[in-house]
Design an enzyme around this catalytic site. Structure first.
Site, PDB file in Angstrom:
ATOM      1  N   ARG A  17       0.970  -1.413  -0.072  1.00  0.00           N
ATOM      2  CA  ARG A  17       0.187   0.228   0.253  1.00  0.00           C
ATOM      3  C   ARG A  17       0.918   1.391   0.023  1.00  0.00           C
ATOM      4  O   ARG A  17       2.065   1.296   0.112  1.00  0.00           O
ATOM      5  CB  ARG A  17      -0.963  -0.097   1.275  1.00  0.00           C
ATOM      6  N   ARG A  60      -6.381  -0.657  -7.751  1.00  0.00           N
ATOM      7  CA  ARG A  60      -6.400   0.432  -6.965  1.00  0.00           C
ATOM      8  C   ARG A  60      -6.895   1.612  -7.733  1.00  0.00           C
ATOM      9  O   ARG A  60      -6.043   1.922  -8.433  1.00  0.00           O
ATOM     10  CB  ARG A  60      -5.550   0.750  -5.721  1.00  0.00           C
ATOM     11  N   CYS A 126      -1.691   9.544   7.894  1.00  0.00           N
ATOM     12  CA  CYS A 126      -1.325   8.387   7.123  1.00  0.00           C
ATOM     13  C   CYS A 126      -0.147   7.696   7.356  1.00  0.00           C
ATOM     14  O   CYS A 126       0.619   7.964   8.149  1.00  0.00           O
ATOM     15  CB  CYS A 126      -2.008   8.385   6.050  1.00  0.00           C
ATOM     16  N   ASP A 195      -1.760  10.768  -3.166  1.00  0.00           N
ATOM     17  CA  ASP A 195      -1.927   9.815  -4.156  1.00  0.00           C
ATOM     18  C   ASP A 195      -2.114  10.271  -5.617  1.00  0.00           C
ATOM     19  O   ASP A 195      -1.750   9.631  -6.597  1.00  0.00           O
ATOM     20  CB  ASP A 195      -3.108   8.994  -3.715  1.00  0.00           C
ATOM     21  N   LYS A 206      -5.355  10.263   1.650  1.00  0.00           N
ATOM     22  CA  LYS A 206      -5.673   9.737   2.533  1.00  0.00           C
ATOM     23  C   LYS A 206      -7.082  10.421   3.091  1.00  0.00           C
ATOM     24  O   LYS A 206      -7.173  11.685   3.481  1.00  0.00           O
ATOM     25  CB  LYS A 206      -5.025   9.121   3.757  1.00  0.00           C
ATOM     26  N   LYS A 231       3.294  11.253  -9.339  1.00  0.00           N
ATOM     27  CA  LYS A 231       1.809  11.334  -8.677  1.00  0.00           C
ATOM     28  C   LYS A 231       1.094  12.524  -9.312  1.00  0.00           C
ATOM     29  O   LYS A 231       0.004  12.735  -8.848  1.00  0.00           O
ATOM     30  CB  LYS A 231       2.082  11.538  -7.032  1.00  0.00           C
TER      31      LYS A 231
HETATM   32  C1  RUB Z   1      -1.644   5.967   1.561  1.00  0.00           C
HETATM   33  C2  RUB Z   1      -1.782   7.479   1.808  1.00  0.00           C
HETATM   34  C3  RUB Z   1      -0.347   8.051   1.381  1.00  0.00           C
HETATM   35  C4  RUB Z   1      -0.119   8.216  -0.143  1.00  0.00           C
HETATM   36  C5  RUB Z   1       1.353   8.812  -0.491  1.00  0.00           C
HETATM   37  O1  RUB Z   1      -3.208   5.363   1.544  1.00  0.00           O
HETATM   38  O2  RUB Z   1      -2.842   8.021   1.399  1.00  0.00           O
HETATM   39  O3  RUB Z   1      -0.414   9.393   2.280  1.00  0.00           O
HETATM   40  O4  RUB Z   1      -0.434   7.108  -0.771  1.00  0.00           O
HETATM   41  O5  RUB Z   1       2.156   7.696   0.121  1.00  0.00           O
HETATM   42  P1  RUB Z   1      -3.186   3.743   1.446  1.00  0.00           P
HETATM   43  P2  RUB Z   1       3.746   7.619  -0.520  1.00  0.00           P
HETATM   44  O6  RUB Z   1      -2.620   3.190   2.738  1.00  0.00           O
HETATM   45  O7  RUB Z   1      -4.782   3.514   1.541  1.00  0.00           O
HETATM   46  O8  RUB Z   1      -2.760   3.288   0.220  1.00  0.00           O
HETATM   47  O9  RUB Z   1       4.252   9.062  -0.077  1.00  0.00           O
HETATM   48  O10 RUB Z   1       4.346   6.494   0.388  1.00  0.00           O
HETATM   49  O11 RUB Z   1       3.441   7.112  -1.774  1.00  0.00           O
END
Ligand code: RUB
Length: 305
Positions: A17, A60, A126, A195, A206, A231
């Site tokens: 995730r 997802r 998160c 995301d 999140k 992203k």
């Molecule tokens: C994870 C989430 C993270 C982003 C960024 O949600 O919202 O803040 O994905 O993460 P989930 P990163 O646990 O539902 O996947 O910086 O690690 O890409």
């Protein structure tokens, strides 16, 4: 290494995730599928790899990182004339994507840590590799910081964040999500991941991120987004970002509730650009209003307009 079906299942079940991790896992799964392909027909191989990409894409819906990771891994594969040539392209694309992602995180941590001052109280939500890399880098630079990490119901990613921060030696306090307003007076800066960032500079992250951003704004605290440029979302320019909804049981757990009660479990939410002070990427710190030009630079004008 895992193949495509296993990786897609693990992503769906949240065993893998986080926007960055799912993109890298998808890219590596495509590389593995390509490497083990035994057919001889190049057209069939291309179709097979596209099918694999679609399986991963369905795992997802919200994180555009997954789309971009798959797109960049399969990019230009059609230029290969033979199966070995196509394989070579996919393998090198995937290695480059994963290596670039790692480099991007390092750059983001170096750029982002400069925004943190000695004595800062930080809040994170998160579990974001990008946001934590910034916070941990500031700690590594001997800045005396304190961090609040939200629990992030229903999955509790805040337990992972607080464990990672504590492991790195950071002074971290775990709070429930509804405690954000209570601690915000003490907080100086909020750092979260992403995301998806749209060309309009909106952030999808999140569930609960937008409330945190609104509280931070109301209390005149800085709100920073840490994210790699993969992203940024050219694909969601015309269609709306799809916010994933997951099973109600993730919220209710073992509690028995009346069948008359509906449960709503969206996993991400949209933060308006006006709440975001800056987006920290490997290409520098930008304002949300610069998201479009960065997207054009990264993905090309045609895709980003
Ligand atoms: C994870 C989430 C993270 C982003 C960024 O949600 O919202 O803040 O994905 O993460 P989930 P990163 O646990 O539902 O996947 O910086 O690690 O890409």
């Amino acid at each position: 290494m895992m193949g495509v079906p296993d990786t897609a299942t693990k992503i769906k079940k949240m065993e893998i995730r986080g926007a960055g991790k799912i993109a890298k896992a998808a890219s590596e799964a495509l590389r593995e599928e390509a490497e083990k392909y035994r057919g001889k027909d190049s057209d069939e191989f291309i179709l097979y790899m596209k099918k694999c990409g679609n399986i991963l894409l369905d795992s997802r819906p919200t994180a555009v990182s997954l789309h971009n990771g798959i797109f960049l891994t399969l990019k230009d594969m059609e230029k290969g004339k033979t199966v070995p040539e196509i394989k070579k392209k996919i393998v090198s694309n995937s290695k480059k994507f994963v290596a670039d992602s790692e480099k991007a995180l390092k750059k983001i941590s170096a750029i982002g840590e400069k925004l943190i001052s000695d004595g800062d109280v930080i809040l994170t939500h998160c579990n974001s590799q990008a946001a934590l890399s910034v916070i941990i880098e500031a700690h590594r630079k001997k800045k005396n910081i304190k961090v609040y990490a939200t629990e992030s119901r229903p999955w509790g990613q805040g337990y992972i964040s607080s464990a990672q921060l504590a492991e790195a030696g950071v002074d971290v306090t775990l709070i429930i999500d509804s405690c954000v307003s209570t601690v915000m007076d003490e907080v100086d800066k909020v750092f979260v991941g992403a995301d998806t960032v749209t060309v309009k500079g909106e952030l999808y992250n999140k569930i609960g991120t937008s409330q945190i951003a609104a509280i931070a704004k109301a209390k005149k605290k800085k709100f920073y987004v840490c994210c790699e440029t993969y992203k940024f979302s050219p694909v969601f320019r015309k269609q709306n970002v799809i916010v994933e909804e997951r099973d109600p049981s993730e919220i209710t757990g073992t509690r028995k509730i009346s069948g008359k009660i509906k449960v709503f479990n969206p996993v991400f939410d949209r933060t308006e650009p006006k709440y975001i002070d800056a987006i920290i990427t490997e290409k520098g710190k930008i304002r949300p209003t610069d998201a479009k030009s960065l997207s054009v630079k990264t993905f090309g004008k045609e895709k980003s307009e």
